[in-house]
Design a protein around this motif. Structure first.
Motif, short mmCIF file in Angstrom:
data_model
loop_
_atom_site.label_atom_id
_atom_site.label_comp_id
_atom_site.label_asym_id
_atom_site.label_seq_id
_atom_site.Cartn_x
_atom_site.Cartn_y
_atom_site.Cartn_z
N UNK A 61 1.01 -0.63 -0.20
CA UNK A 61 0.28 0.33 -0.28
C UNK A 61 0.83 1.40 0.09
N UNK A 62 0.39 1.81 -0.52
CA UNK A 62 1.74 3.57 -0.89
C UNK A 62 0.80 4.81 -0.98
N UNK A 63 1.21 5.84 0.19
CA UNK A 63 0.11 7.07 -0.07
C UNK A 63 1.54 8.08 -0.53
N UNK A 64 1.04 9.40 -1.47
CA UNK A 64 2.60 9.99 -2.03
C UNK A 64 1.89 10.45 -2.97
N UNK A 65 3.17 11.50 -3.90
CA UNK A 65 2.67 12.12 -5.05
C UNK A 65 3.39 13.22 -4.74
N UNK A 66 2.37 14.44 -6.08
CA UNK A 66 3.37 15.14 -5.73
C UNK A 66 3.77 16.39 -4.52
N UNK A 67 4.59 17.34 -4.32
CA UNK A 67 3.97 17.72 -3.43
C UNK A 67 4.04 19.86 -3.91
N UNK A 68 3.56 19.59 -4.74
CA UNK A 68 2.68 20.63 -5.74
C UNK A 68 4.06 22.15 -5.73
N UNK A 69 4.11 22.84 -5.03
CA UNK A 69 5.22 23.73 -5.07
C UNK A 69 6.74 22.91 -4.78
N UNK A 70 7.78 23.04 -4.82
CA UNK A 70 8.68 22.30 -4.51
C UNK A 70 9.69 22.80 -3.54
N UNK A 71 10.00 22.00 -2.68
CA UNK A 71 10.62 23.08 -1.41
C UNK A 71 11.84 22.02 -0.79
N UNK A 72 12.59 22.94 0.01
CA UNK A 72 13.93 22.14 0.49
C UNK A 72 13.78 22.69 1.59
N UNK A 73 12.94 22.98 2.31
CA UNK A 73 12.99 23.65 3.75
C UNK A 73 12.85 22.10 4.80
N UNK A 74 13.06 22.01 5.25
CA UNK A 74 13.15 20.76 6.20
C UNK A 74 12.02 19.80 6.71
N UNK A 75 11.31 21.30 7.15
CA UNK A 75 9.96 21.23 8.26
C UNK A 75 8.59 20.69 7.33
N UNK A 76 9.47 21.22 6.19
CA UNK A 76 8.02 21.12 5.42
C UNK A 76 7.99 20.05 5.12
N UNK A 77 9.40 19.17 4.18
CA UNK A 77 9.13 17.88 3.52
C UNK A 77 8.51 16.40 5.53
N UNK B 104 6.80 17.57 7.18
CA UNK B 104 5.04 17.78 7.27
C UNK B 104 4.57 17.27 5.52
N UNK B 105 5.00 16.77 4.75
CA UNK B 105 4.88 16.14 3.76
C UNK B 105 4.22 14.56 4.29
N UNK B 106 5.60 13.89 4.97
CA UNK B 106 6.24 12.84 5.77
C UNK B 106 5.06 12.44 6.59
N UNK B 107 4.79 13.35 7.35
CA UNK B 107 3.44 13.11 8.20
C UNK B 107 2.47 12.55 8.10
N UNK B 108 2.34 14.20 6.79
CA UNK B 108 0.63 14.38 5.81
C UNK B 108 0.45 12.92 5.65
N UNK B 109 1.55 12.61 4.45
CA UNK B 109 1.71 10.85 3.58
C UNK B 109 1.63 9.51 5.24
N UNK B 110 1.72 9.69 6.28
CA UNK B 110 2.32 8.76 6.79
C UNK B 110 0.26 8.36 7.47
N UNK B 111 -0.45 9.57 8.41
CA UNK B 111 -1.19 9.88 8.22
C UNK B 111 -2.65 9.70 7.77
N UNK B 112 -2.24 9.14 5.93
CA UNK B 112 -3.29 8.64 4.56
C UNK B 112 -3.16 7.44 4.79
N UNK B 113 -2.25 6.62 4.65
CA UNK B 113 -0.89 5.21 4.79
C UNK B 113 -1.91 4.47 5.76
N UNK B 114 -1.79 5.20 6.93
CA UNK B 114 -2.25 4.60 8.36
C UNK B 114 -3.92 4.22 8.04
#
Lengths: 156, 461
Positions: B297-313, B315-325
């Protein structure tokens, strides 16, 4: 902020179809339904507005400087309206019906229309300003614009 | 059709009549180690379909909605009919579907909106709405199930089915009738292809688009069609595989069908050999009326605006993890292995992988396991634009055995249950981790709350 809108021809009263300011704006993009384009860059920019339940065409803002007292623009911030920035001009909020809106060359679908502000200048001529607000994330990505039209009962 | 451990490919096609092959197969595959023959009703039913296919009473059909997302928008908005329309995804950045009018202007799927506008200034752009597309997709599935006893929900706009013409009806009549029924009932234009195998049916419907209905069951007609199509038209043969075939003079689908089977297997492995059988009218896969169990099972996709900010990245990991769970809990499975893949604008991806000591679907434990993965996948100062979180080695939640040192934490488990219940009742992401705060604008837009991968039950993405 949208630099133009288009209204499906079928959404305009039949009697208006032959008005010169309407007929010269009719555009066929394909399909069966034509549209009427209202662009700010037009030599005589106008906007359709719903006034007392009737569709009317009024001058779009004051970009051409026809009025000496109204601001020389076609848009106003929603916050400015809410903070009473237009109180002196005795404004009225109107509905600008639209099927499509144009921003930086991108035509996007609009469900009902855009909020507008109707004011009267020193000569008694009515002008409609399109109300705008800060762009949503989607709108900013799509158009690269920081301002978006205040859409009626719609969030994009 | 591979229904057991022995398949049609074990036979030399000249030594047996196909019908005999099937009967022998049924017997061989149903033979138990004790020597007794035992087979289930489902197996007999599947073999019956196979026999009917070879005796031309049944065939394989493929139904594909024409520019589905655009057609779906046109169902609720007739103003868009006949006009160049593009559906935008990736938070407004890319055209993910386009009408044939926009395609004619040169716009391609996946193209950034700024390039699309240059090619098609008259285009009208609409925001994607997967909830609406799913509603129509499920309506199509309902109609399909009425028209065929065996329907596979392949993707949101594609269905495979067992084509069984009614009395006095030809396969061609059936294809036309199906196309017409979907149009009349749902106002959706579709293309139907009917053939001897899935691959042939898909090739036929792809080549009959838009609004086509074509049944091709005669070898001559098949060959005529295959000769016109490059091998890359076959799903499963992309540029790299085509390049491998070219030195052997295999460029068209017909070349592949006529090539030596052993050579094809050598060049394209067993998957390629299965395609070879399919191109020659021998079905190698069954029609799945229900989705087989997920291997991953997988979740993820485009981040829309690309980012080099580790906090934002993060945040994306947490979002995808919540969707995966959410998905893991829906399927009642727990992963034993997690992979985090991050795509960067320069094309060089980063990856982190971890094996869990004990399978779990608990947010705190999975996040703890994923943190080092993000550190490995993170390339400092490089803007990331995609992320995928993949859960593998799935074990059944109800039967999973806890390890000796499995951290049983009733408080955390109760919290996860409450979170799930609130979100089910109030709305998705109503309760979410505070780590997702940098993505406020993403959560503010309801359209981001439902994605193509959230449409359950389909076989393919």
């Amino acid at each position: 902020m949208a630099s133009g809108i288009a209204l499906a021809l079928s959404d305009m009263p039949l009697a208006m179809h032959c008005w010169p300011e309407v007929s010269r704006r009719i555009y066929r993009r394909g399909g069966t339904e034509a549209e009427v384009r209202f662009l700010y860059d037009d030599r005589e920019p106008v906007l359709p507005v719903m006034k007392d339940g009737k569709l009317e065409l009024v001058r779009w803002g004051n970009g051409r400087g026809r009025s000496r007292c109204l601001p020389r623009t076609g848009w106003t911030w929603k916050a400015t309206v809410e903070q009473g920035g237009w109180v002196g001009a005795a404004p009225g909020v109107v509905r600008i019906p639209a099927t499509l809106a144009l921003e930086k060359g991108i035509w996007f679908r609009v469900r009902q229309g855009v909020h507008g502000l109707l004011v009267t200048d020193e000569q008694g001529v009515e002008s409609a300003y399109m109300i705008c607000e800060p762009s949503s994330h989607y709108y900013r990505v799509m158009t690269r614009s920081d301002r978006m039209p205040a859409l009626i009962e719609e969030k994009i | 059709m591979r229904l057991g451990h022995i398949s049609l490919s074990h036979f030399n096609s000249t030594s047996f009549r196909k019908i005999d092959q099937i009967i022998v197969l049924l017997l061989l595959n149903s033979r138990k180690p004790s020597g007794r023959y035992c087979t289930s009703l489902d197996t007999i039913r599947a073999y019956t379909i196979l026999v009917d296919m070879y005796t031309r009473k049944r065939a394989v059909g493929h139904l594909d909605a024409d520019c589905f997302y655009v057609s779906a928008e046109r169902v609720r908005d007739p103003f868009l009919k006949g006009k160049p329309v593009g559906v935008l995804g990736n938070q407004g950045a890319c055209v993910i579907a386009k009408s044939y009018e926009m395609k004619a202007a040169g716009v391609k799927t996946g193209e950034p909106i700024w390039d699309a506008v240059q090619k098609c200034p008259d285009g009208i752009y609409v925001k994607r709405d997967f909830r609406w597309y799913e509603t129509l997709s499920r309506s199509m599935l309902e109609v399909m199930r009425r028209l065929s006893g065996h329907v596979e929900y392949y993707s949101i706009d594609e269905f495979f089915f067992v084509a069984e013409p009614g009395p006095g009806q030809s396969f061609q009549d059936l294809a036309v009738a199906m196309r017409q029924t979907i149009l009349e009932e749902l106002d959706l234009p579709v293309t139907v292809g009917i053939a001897r195998s899935r691959t042939l049916a898909k090739l036929i419907s792809d080549s009959a688009k838009p609004f086509g209905a074509k049944a091709v069951l005669e070898k001559e007609h098949e060959e005529h069609l295959l000769a016109r199509l490059p091998v890359t038209e076959i799903s499963g043969v992309a540029k790299r595989r085509a390049k491998r075939l070219l030195p052997w003079g295999i460029a068209s689908c017909l070349d592949l069908a006529k090539a030596d089977r052993g050579l094809v297997r050598k060049l394209l492995t067993a998957t390629g050999e299965a395609l070879w059988w399919e191109l020659n009218g021998e079905p190698t896969g069954e029609i799945h009326s229900a989705r087989p169990r997920h291997k991953a099972l997988s979740r993820g996709g485009s981040l829309g605006e690309s980012t080099a900010d580790p906090h934002r990245l993060y945040a994306w990991l947490v979002r995808n993890l919540e969707r995966l769970i959410e998905e893991l809990r829906y399927h009642r499975v727990m992963p034993g292995k997690l992979t985090l893949w991050v795509g960067y604008r320069d094309g060089i991806p980063g990856e982190g992988q971890t094996r869990l000591a004990v399978p779990t679907d608990r947010f705190d434990l999975l996040l703890e396991a994923l943190r080092p993965c993000l550190r490995r996948a993170w390339r400092p100062k490089h803007p990331a634009n995609r992320m995928h979180l993949i859960a593998e080695d799935l074990t059944d939640r109800d039967t999973a055995q806890g390890g000796l040192f499995s951290p049983h934490d009733p408080r955390a488990e109760a919290l996860a249950d409450v979170k799930q219940r609130i979100n089910e009742r109030i709305g998705r992401f109503a309760v979410r981790s505070g780590a997702t705060l940098p993505l406020k604008s993403i959560y503010d837009d309801g359209a981001n709350g439902y994605d193509i991968c959230d449409v359950r039950g389909k076989i393919c993405f």
